[in-house]
Design a protein around this motif. Sequence first.
Motif, PDB file in Angstrom:
ATOM      1  N   ALA A 123       0.828  -1.221   0.000  1.00  0.00           N
ATOM      2  CA  ALA A 123       0.000   0.000   0.000  1.00  0.00           C
ATOM      3  C   ALA A 123       0.858   1.266   0.000  1.00  0.00           C
ATOM      4  O   ALA A 123       0.650   2.170  -0.817  1.00  0.00           O
ATOM      5  CB  ALA A 123      -0.935  -0.004   1.210  1.00  0.00           C
ATOM      6  N   VAL A 124       1.838   1.313   0.889  1.00  0.00           N
ATOM      7  CA  VAL A 124       2.632   2.537   1.031  1.00  0.00           C
ATOM      8  C   VAL A 124       3.434   2.811  -0.240  1.00  0.00           C
ATOM      9  O   VAL A 124       3.432   3.930  -0.766  1.00  0.00           O
ATOM     10  CB  VAL A 124       3.551   2.456   2.274  1.00  0.00           C
ATOM     11  CG1 VAL A 124       4.510   3.632   2.312  1.00  0.00           C
ATOM     12  CG2 VAL A 124       2.704   2.396   3.548  1.00  0.00           C
ATOM     13  N   SER A 125       4.090   1.779  -0.780  1.00  0.00           N
ATOM     14  CA  SER A 125       4.906   2.040  -1.976  1.00  0.00           C
ATOM     15  C   SER A 125       4.027   2.404  -3.171  1.00  0.00           C
ATOM     16  O   SER A 125       4.407   3.268  -3.970  1.00  0.00           O
ATOM     17  CB  SER A 125       5.835   0.864  -2.280  1.00  0.00           C
ATOM     18  OG  SER A 125       5.081  -0.265  -2.573  1.00  0.00           O
ATOM     19  N   LEU A 126       2.849   1.795  -3.293  1.00  0.00           N
ATOM     20  CA  LEU A 126       1.975   2.162  -4.419  1.00  0.00           C
ATOM     21  C   LEU A 126       1.509   3.608  -4.284  1.00  0.00           C
ATOM     22  O   LEU A 126       1.487   4.355  -5.260  1.00  0.00           O
ATOM     23  CB  LEU A 126       0.771   1.214  -4.515  1.00  0.00           C
ATOM     24  CG  LEU A 126       1.040  -0.191  -5.051  1.00  0.00           C
ATOM     25  CD1 LEU A 126      -0.257  -0.965  -5.240  1.00  0.00           C
ATOM     26  CD2 LEU A 126       1.794  -0.168  -6.371  1.00  0.00           C
ATOM     27  N   VAL A 127       1.142   4.014  -3.081  1.00  0.00           N
ATOM     28  CA  VAL A 127       0.674   5.394  -2.882  1.00  0.00           C
ATOM     29  C   VAL A 127       1.795   6.380  -3.191  1.00  0.00           C
ATOM     30  O   VAL A 127       1.589   7.380  -3.876  1.00  0.00           O
ATOM     31  CB  VAL A 127       0.135   5.589  -1.447  1.00  0.00           C
ATOM     32  CG1 VAL A 127      -0.018   7.067  -1.112  1.00  0.00           C
ATOM     33  CG2 VAL A 127      -1.211   4.889  -1.303  1.00  0.00           C
ATOM     34  N   ARG A 128       2.999   6.067  -2.711  1.00  0.00           N
ATOM     35  CA  ARG A 128       4.131   6.977  -2.985  1.00  0.00           C
ATOM     36  C   ARG A 128       4.359   7.130  -4.485  1.00  0.00           C
ATOM     37  O   ARG A 128       4.800   8.166  -4.955  1.00  0.00           O
ATOM     38  CB  ARG A 128       5.404   6.458  -2.317  1.00  0.00           C
ATOM     39  CG  ARG A 128       5.387   6.681  -0.807  1.00  0.00           C
ATOM     40  CD  ARG A 128       6.686   6.210  -0.188  1.00  0.00           C
ATOM     41  NE  ARG A 128       6.651   6.338   1.264  1.00  0.00           N
ATOM     42  CZ  ARG A 128       7.333   5.567   2.100  1.00  0.00           C
ATOM     43  NH1 ARG A 128       8.114   4.604   1.640  1.00  0.00           N
ATOM     44  NH2 ARG A 128       7.250   5.740   3.402  1.00  0.00           N
ATOM     45  N   GLY A 129       4.049   6.085  -5.241  1.00  0.00           N
ATOM     46  CA  GLY A 129       4.267   6.121  -6.691  1.00  0.00           C
ATOM     47  C   GLY A 129       3.123   6.742  -7.476  1.00  0.00           C
ATOM     48  O   GLY A 129       3.212   6.907  -8.690  1.00  0.00           O
ATOM     49  N   MET A 130       2.019   7.074  -6.793  1.00  0.00           N
ATOM     50  CA  MET A 130       0.877   7.651  -7.517  1.00  0.00           C
ATOM     51  C   MET A 130       1.127   9.132  -7.786  1.00  0.00           C
ATOM     52  O   MET A 130       1.700   9.829  -6.954  1.00  0.00           O
ATOM     53  CB  MET A 130      -0.427   7.466  -6.711  1.00  0.00           C
ATOM     54  CG  MET A 130      -0.941   6.030  -6.756  1.00  0.00           C
ATOM     55  SD  MET A 130      -2.333   5.743  -5.635  1.00  0.00           S
ATOM     56  CE  MET A 130      -3.704   6.338  -6.638  1.00  0.00           C
ATOM     57  N   LYS A 131       0.649   9.584  -8.969  1.00  0.00           N
ATOM     58  CA  LYS A 131       0.896  10.983  -9.341  1.00  0.00           C
ATOM     59  C   LYS A 131       0.033  11.949  -8.529  1.00  0.00           C
ATOM     60  O   LYS A 131       0.462  13.028  -8.163  1.00  0.00           O
ATOM     61  CB  LYS A 131       0.579  11.173 -10.831  1.00  0.00           C
ATOM     62  CG  LYS A 131       1.680  10.657 -11.732  1.00  0.00           C
ATOM     63  CD  LYS A 131       1.547  11.270 -13.127  1.00  0.00           C
ATOM     64  CE  LYS A 131       2.366  10.469 -14.123  1.00  0.00           C
ATOM     65  NZ  LYS A 131       1.562   9.463 -14.839  1.00  0.00           N
ATOM     66  N   ALA A 132      -1.204  11.535  -8.255  1.00  0.00           N
ATOM     67  CA  ALA A 132      -2.155  12.443  -7.601  1.00  0.00           C
ATOM     68  C   ALA A 132      -1.719  12.818  -6.186  1.00  0.00           C
ATOM     69  O   ALA A 132      -1.066  12.022  -5.499  1.00  0.00           O
ATOM     70  CB  ALA A 132      -3.524  11.768  -7.553  1.00  0.00           C
ATOM     71  N   ASP A 133      -2.098  14.027  -5.757  1.00  0.00           N
ATOM     72  CA  ASP A 133      -1.795  14.465  -4.392  1.00  0.00           C
ATOM     73  C   ASP A 133      -2.900  14.042  -3.444  1.00  0.00           C
ATOM     74  O   ASP A 133      -2.704  13.888  -2.245  1.00  0.00           O
ATOM     75  CB  ASP A 133      -1.679  15.999  -4.336  1.00  0.00           C
ATOM     76  CG  ASP A 133      -0.518  16.475  -5.186  1.00  0.00           C
ATOM     77  OD1 ASP A 133       0.484  15.747  -5.252  1.00  0.00           O
ATOM     78  OD2 ASP A 133      -0.632  17.557  -5.805  1.00  0.00           O
ATOM     79  N   LYS A 134      -4.110  13.896  -4.019  1.00  0.00           N
ATOM     80  CA  LYS A 134      -5.277  13.549  -3.208  1.00  0.00           C
ATOM     81  C   LYS A 134      -5.798  12.196  -3.682  1.00  0.00           C
ATOM     82  O   LYS A 134      -5.994  12.003  -4.879  1.00  0.00           O
ATOM     83  CB  LYS A 134      -6.335  14.627  -3.433  1.00  0.00           C
ATOM     84  CG  LYS A 134      -7.299  14.792  -2.284  1.00  0.00           C
ATOM     85  CD  LYS A 134      -8.384  15.758  -2.661  1.00  0.00           C
ATOM     86  CE  LYS A 134      -8.243  17.062  -1.902  1.00  0.00           C
ATOM     87  NZ  LYS A 134      -9.444  17.894  -2.024  1.00  0.00           N
ATOM     88  N   ILE A 135      -6.012  11.266  -2.750  1.00  0.00           N
ATOM     89  CA  ILE A 135      -6.413   9.893  -3.126  1.00  0.00           C
ATOM     90  C   ILE A 135      -7.534   9.430  -2.196  1.00  0.00           C
ATOM     91  O   ILE A 135      -7.462   9.651  -0.973  1.00  0.00           O
ATOM     92  CB  ILE A 135      -5.204   8.928  -2.971  1.00  0.00           C
ATOM     93  CG1 ILE A 135      -4.067   9.330  -3.926  1.00  0.00           C
ATOM     94  CG2 ILE A 135      -5.605   7.466  -3.201  1.00  0.00           C
ATOM     95  CD1 ILE A 135      -2.693   8.816  -3.518  1.00  0.00           C
ATOM     96  N   LEU A 136      -8.547   8.779  -2.773  1.00  0.00           N
ATOM     97  CA  LEU A 136      -9.556   8.142  -1.909  1.00  0.00           C
ATOM     98  C   LEU A 136      -9.107   6.712  -1.658  1.00  0.00           C
ATOM     99  O   LEU A 136      -8.824   5.970  -2.607  1.00  0.00           O
ATOM    100  CB  LEU A 136     -10.943   8.133  -2.579  1.00  0.00           C
ATOM    101  CG  LEU A 136     -12.001   7.349  -1.784  1.00  0.00           C
ATOM    102  CD1 LEU A 136     -12.373   8.058  -0.477  1.00  0.00           C
ATOM    103  CD2 LEU A 136     -13.259   7.090  -2.604  1.00  0.00           C
ATOM    104  N   PHE A 137      -9.042   6.330  -0.397  1.00  0.00           N
ATOM    105  CA  PHE A 137      -8.686   4.952  -0.056  1.00  0.00           C
ATOM    106  C   PHE A 137      -9.879   4.260   0.581  1.00  0.00           C
ATOM    107  O   PHE A 137     -10.461   4.769   1.544  1.00  0.00           O
ATOM    108  CB  PHE A 137      -7.480   4.918   0.906  1.00  0.00           C
ATOM    109  CG  PHE A 137      -7.103   3.516   1.293  1.00  0.00           C
ATOM    110  CD1 PHE A 137      -6.496   2.661   0.380  1.00  0.00           C
ATOM    111  CD2 PHE A 137      -7.406   3.025   2.553  1.00  0.00           C
ATOM    112  CE1 PHE A 137      -6.191   1.356   0.714  1.00  0.00           C
ATOM    113  CE2 PHE A 137      -7.096   1.710   2.903  1.00  0.00           C
ATOM    114  CZ  PHE A 137      -6.490   0.882   1.975  1.00  0.00           C
ATOM    115  N   VAL A 138     -10.226   3.082   0.043  1.00  0.00           N
ATOM    116  CA  VAL A 138     -11.372   2.327   0.586  1.00  0.00           C
ATOM    117  C   VAL A 138     -10.977   0.875   0.831  1.00  0.00           C
ATOM    118  O   VAL A 138     -10.103   0.367   0.142  1.00  0.00           O
ATOM    119  CB  VAL A 138     -12.572   2.352  -0.404  1.00  0.00           C
ATOM    120  CG1 VAL A 138     -13.047   3.753  -0.657  1.00  0.00           C
ATOM    121  CG2 VAL A 138     -12.228   1.680  -1.743  1.00  0.00           C
ATOM    122  N   PRO A 139     -11.605   0.146   1.770  1.00  0.00           N
ATOM    123  CA  PRO A 139     -12.575   0.659   2.731  1.00  0.00           C
ATOM    124  C   PRO A 139     -12.004   0.835   4.144  1.00  0.00           C
ATOM    125  O   PRO A 139     -12.758   1.209   5.039  1.00  0.00           O
ATOM    126  CB  PRO A 139     -13.633  -0.455   2.751  1.00  0.00           C
ATOM    127  CG  PRO A 139     -12.868  -1.712   2.508  1.00  0.00           C
ATOM    128  CD  PRO A 139     -11.619  -1.331   1.722  1.00  0.00           C
TER     129      PRO A 139
END
Length: 301
Positions: A132-148
């Motif tokens: 989870a952490v490495s994928l989020v760090r690699g995402m371009k967006a600054d704002k992300i919805l995480f579910v659930p």
Amino acid sequence: MTEQGLIEGLKKLREEKNAIILAHNYQIPEIQDVADFVGDSLELVQQAAKTDAAVIVLSGVYYMAESVKIAAPAKKVLLPVLDAGCTMANMIQQEQLRVFRMEYPDIPILCYINSSAEVKAESDLCCTASNAVSLVRGMKADKILFVPDQNMGSYIATQAPDKEIISWDGFCMTHHMVRPAEVDANRSRHPGALVLVHPECTAAVVERADFVGSTTEIINYARQSEKKEFIVGTEMGVLHRLRKENPDKKFYLLSPVLTCFNMKKTALTDLYWALEKEQHEIKIHEDILEKARLCMEKLFV
Ligand code: 13P
């Protein structure tokens, strides 16, 4: 049938049907001992994606069997106990995500693997506790919805502080119940022991831990550590591998609430009948499967 009879029967059936048994780290010891592979959520889909077997028996819960089917669409995927569900996965529905998407079309949706195929089909990317952490760090967006999972969401936020994580309010009924006071009490009872917890625990528990990781990451950490005593903050099923692989080390369960009733629904007999009768086969509508596969793509490598 005796336990030995079941074990021998399973061996025979596996060969006859060219099948493998994948079991999650939370399954009962008897199942872990007969499985071809035991691992965390990410490892299970990776094993499924690369197997040559024709049939995969997933010993775990429903969303795991669905994820395995998405990873290996051409295989016959069987879940021994059909009502082994995940309360957290049921805390979000596809329709709710559609509404969110309409309101906030520019915010990417990251879903935890603990979600239905329909929710995955509606999401942009899927993660597990171990990536989870490495994928989020690699995402371009600054704002992300995480579910659930709200707890995993707040853990990701602490590890990727430059991102704004909007979390859904779901939770794991097992991990969420652990109280921070139990960490303090265990530390006084076992001075010198390291506290290893799953990120599905609340932030107050996670911030008191020495190590935070997926089930397999916890197992690997304990194996590699020079320490001899550990307080384990995840479902009690992991104690089996921890104790078997480290006979010289001591493991204490952080809280007596750490038993997932869904993970304990599957017995050796269920596994036997699943293979014998080829039940219960996981079927996912083609459209949903294709979309969910795109969302999960990064997990298969
Ligand atoms: P992992 O095995 O990926 O850590 O997931 C554990 C879990 O809590 C599943 O619901």
